[in-house]
Design an enzyme around this catalytic site. Structure first.
Site, short mmCIF file in Angstrom:
data_model
loop_
_atom_site.label_atom_id
_atom_site.label_comp_id
_atom_site.label_asym_id
_atom_site.label_seq_id
_atom_site.Cartn_x
_atom_site.Cartn_y
_atom_site.Cartn_z
N CYS A 10 -0.52 -11.08 -5.20
CA CYS A 10 -0.81 -12.49 -4.93
C CYS A 10 -2.31 -12.78 -5.11
O CYS A 10 -2.78 -12.82 -6.22
CB CYS A 10 -0.29 -12.86 -3.54
SG CYS A 10 -0.23 -14.64 -3.26
N HIS A 31 5.47 -10.36 -3.10
CA HIS A 31 4.87 -9.47 -2.10
C HIS A 31 5.76 -8.28 -1.78
O HIS A 31 6.56 -8.34 -0.82
CB HIS A 31 4.61 -10.26 -0.81
CG HIS A 31 3.47 -11.20 -0.90
ND1 HIS A 31 2.23 -10.90 -0.38
CD2 HIS A 31 3.38 -12.44 -1.45
CE1 HIS A 31 1.41 -11.93 -0.59
NE2 HIS A 31 2.08 -12.87 -1.24
N GLU A 82 4.99 -5.61 -0.28
CA GLU A 82 4.65 -5.02 1.03
C GLU A 82 5.44 -5.67 2.16
O GLU A 82 5.45 -5.15 3.28
CB GLU A 82 3.14 -5.14 1.29
CG GLU A 82 2.64 -6.50 1.75
CD GLU A 82 2.46 -7.50 0.61
OE1 GLU A 82 2.99 -7.29 -0.48
OE2 GLU A 82 1.76 -8.51 0.85
#
Length: 227
Positions: free
Chosen positions: A85, A194, A196
């Site tokens: 991002c 994302h 994560e």
């Protein structure tokens, strides 16, 4: 394996990135934006969130942070680097990746679980996937529209450097549904989604995101065994 996670003023996903690194079996190493060295890490993650208020353009100021000087040198030498991002935006501003990220075509902030297709699987961050595999990873951005001129887009396609592509819907108007790209060598990867935030089955849409990080650890082990 030691993986640096850079914190810029405004980063908000750095702890999540460190958690993902730890879950993959590596040791996260905090790196500060004012650091002038990378503390001997084996890879670096530029996390999501914001940086320096994202004045001018997202990532435009962060590219001049002291930590970026050794990072750019190391990336050009082959160090694995993943930008997520805002990290993706920083990598484009630093010219480690082509193109740019602009405001979503809807002019609205997007937050959704997004289906993706993994297309490049020979980078250190994607060896744990199969080409064409579809996964679901959270996406949250206001300036995630990937753009580049036609020549650059054709070059990315011809060289197989589109890493992931949006499937089902294009949430931000990215050209050719591109959600992530790599440099020519493949060691530098930028993703707008994302991973994560998708590292277990309890929180988020699943654990597919963890494989970006386990791919890195697996690639390092394979390299060590073959050395």
């Amino acid at each position: 394996m030691r993986v640096g996670v850079v914190t810029f003023p405004g980063s908000l996903d750095d702890r999540d990135a460190a958690r993902a690194v730890r879950a993959a079996g590596a040791d996260p190493v905090p790196l500060w934006h004012g650091d002038d060295d990378l503390r001997g890490v084996d890879a670096v993650v530029l996390p999501g969130g914001f940086s320096y208020g994202d004045y001018l353009r997202c990532g435009a100021i962060a590219r001049f942070a002291p930590v970026m000087e050794p990072l750019v040198r190391a990336a050009e030498g082959g160090l694995p680097v993943l930008g997520i991002c805002n990290g993706f935006q920083v990598l484009c501003e630093a010219h480690l990746l082509p193109g740019a990220l602009i405001r979503n075509d809807s002019r609205l902030f997007v937050c959704t679980d997004q289906r993706l297709r993994v297309e490049r699987v020979d980078t250190p961050w994607t060896t744990g996937f199969t080409a064409g595999e579809e996964i679901v990873v959270p996406l949250k951005n206001g300036e995630g529209g990937y753009v580049a001129d036609e020549r650059t887009l054709d070059q990315l396609e011809d060289e197989g450097r589109v890493v992931v592509r949006y499937v089902g819907s294009n949430p931000n108007g990215s050209y050719r549904d591109i959600a992530g790209v790599s440099n020519a060598r493949g060691n530098v990867v930028g993703l707008m989604p994302h991973p994560e935030h998708a590292i277990d089955d309890v929180f988020g849409p699943g654990a597919a995101g963890l494989r970006f990080f386990t791919s890195l650890v697996g690639a390092a082990l394979e390299q060590a065994v073959s050395a």
